[in-house]
Design a protein around this motif. Sequence first.
Motif, PDB file in Angstrom:
ATOM      1  N   THR A  91       0.940  -1.337  -0.050  1.00 45.63           N
ATOM      2  CA  THR A  91       0.041   0.023  -0.081  1.00 45.63           C
ATOM      3  C   THR A  91       0.847   1.163   0.040  1.00 45.63           C
ATOM      4  O   THR A  91       1.786   1.264   0.920  1.00 45.63           O
ATOM      5  N   LEU A 134      -2.014   3.331  -3.801  1.00 45.50           N
ATOM      6  CA  LEU A 134      -1.859   2.330  -4.798  1.00 45.50           C
ATOM      7  C   LEU A 134      -1.602   1.068  -4.007  1.00 45.50           C
ATOM      8  O   LEU A 134      -1.005   0.986  -2.814  1.00 45.50           O
ATOM      9  N   THR A 135      -2.153  -0.070  -4.729  1.00 49.25           N
ATOM     10  CA  THR A 135      -1.766  -1.436  -4.165  1.00 49.25           C
ATOM     11  C   THR A 135      -1.175  -2.423  -5.033  1.00 49.25           C
ATOM     12  O   THR A 135      -1.973  -3.390  -5.583  1.00 49.25           O
ATOM     13  N   PRO A 136      -0.028  -2.343  -5.317  1.00 46.04           N
ATOM     14  CA  PRO A 136       0.726  -3.154  -6.440  1.00 46.04           C
ATOM     15  C   PRO A 136       0.955  -4.525  -5.729  1.00 46.04           C
ATOM     16  O   PRO A 136       1.294  -4.546  -4.602  1.00 46.04           O
ATOM     17  N   ILE A 158      -7.464   2.952 -12.505  1.00 44.51           N
ATOM     18  CA  ILE A 158      -6.483   3.643 -11.530  1.00 44.51           C
ATOM     19  C   ILE A 158      -7.060   5.012 -11.211  1.00 44.51           C
ATOM     20  O   ILE A 158      -7.045   5.937 -11.950  1.00 44.51           O
ATOM     21  N   PRO A 176      -0.410   7.680  -3.407  1.00 45.46           N
ATOM     22  CA  PRO A 176      -0.322   7.731  -4.990  1.00 45.46           C
ATOM     23  C   PRO A 176       0.993   8.636  -5.465  1.00 45.46           C
ATOM     24  O   PRO A 176       1.326   8.334  -6.587  1.00 45.46           O
ATOM     25  N   ASN A 216       4.956  -0.800 -13.502  1.00 44.71           N
ATOM     26  CA  ASN A 216       3.443  -1.140 -13.169  1.00 44.71           C
ATOM     27  C   ASN A 216       2.969  -1.441 -14.461  1.00 44.71           C
ATOM     28  O   ASN A 216       3.449  -1.446 -15.442  1.00 44.71           O
TER      29      ASN A 216
END
Length: 306
Positions: free
Chosen positions: A46, A76-78, A70, A49, A241
Amino acid sequence: MTITRRRLLTTATAGLALAALPGWRAHASLSLGDWQIDTLSDGVLTLPPDFLFGPMPKDRLATALEGTGIDPTAPLTPPCNVTLLRGRDRVVLVDVGSGTAFQDGVGLLPDALDALGVAPEDVTDVIFTHAHPDHLWGVLDDFDDPMFPEARHVIGETEYAYWTDPATLDSIGAARQAFAVGATRRLESLADSLEVLPDTAAFVPGVMARSTPGHTPGHLAFEVDGGAAGTALIVGDAIGNDHVAFTAPDMISGADQDRETAVQTRTELLAEAASEGTAIVGYHLRGGGLGRVETAGAAYRFVPEG
Ligand SMILES: [Zn+2]
């Protein structure tokens, strides 16, 4: 959860881990010549941004995110995809996840290995794309013992020099000082099991390092030689990403330490993977991280496979 002094609580925690197994723990596989390639989820980070989007011009960012789903103002949750290579009598991990000291929601690699029937002691080689926390910190368990006690550990010479240079702590900026302290401590803890190799060496027979700087000074990708079956390219965070890195690869990213160099590396890798049809594995790409690069207008799209 990692715990261990050889999985102290294995029986108590296994049920919990399985019960909590959510859909984002995608697993992708590819058979490539002598190699079985699997991606294992270490969990989901987490991030604020601005960590990624901060330096991007707002209008270009809005265009780049069209159709991706997005929200540029939401956290952001990559996903984090560790690559497991099995073949030629080797069991190789490319990066090792975060361990339990970095964030909640990550540090799940040991459970993912369990699910494939791979014990930590089975791992023969651990090779690193770079030394950021989500790639390196899982190398020690909760007792600060090596998580993979039988493995040799290999890092590139530029990356090693950067993170073990005392000057890095002063130059890296306040937001990333913990990265430097954590990397130095872990690399030093590995001691005799750590090998430092040239940035273009074979880190394992059939797995060739390739210099892909920018995200970090010594970031490496790895080319997996599948013989007549072709090559797979493990890109780590050089393609960081599956949205703006593909739709606007020339736009600088806040995630990269040398942003201009990272743009050059990213655009070259994307162009090559798209023209040659190479299978890539990206550490923070969706669907387990394994897929292909397709051209889309003047830019690209990620097509997951496996
Ligand atoms: Zn990363």
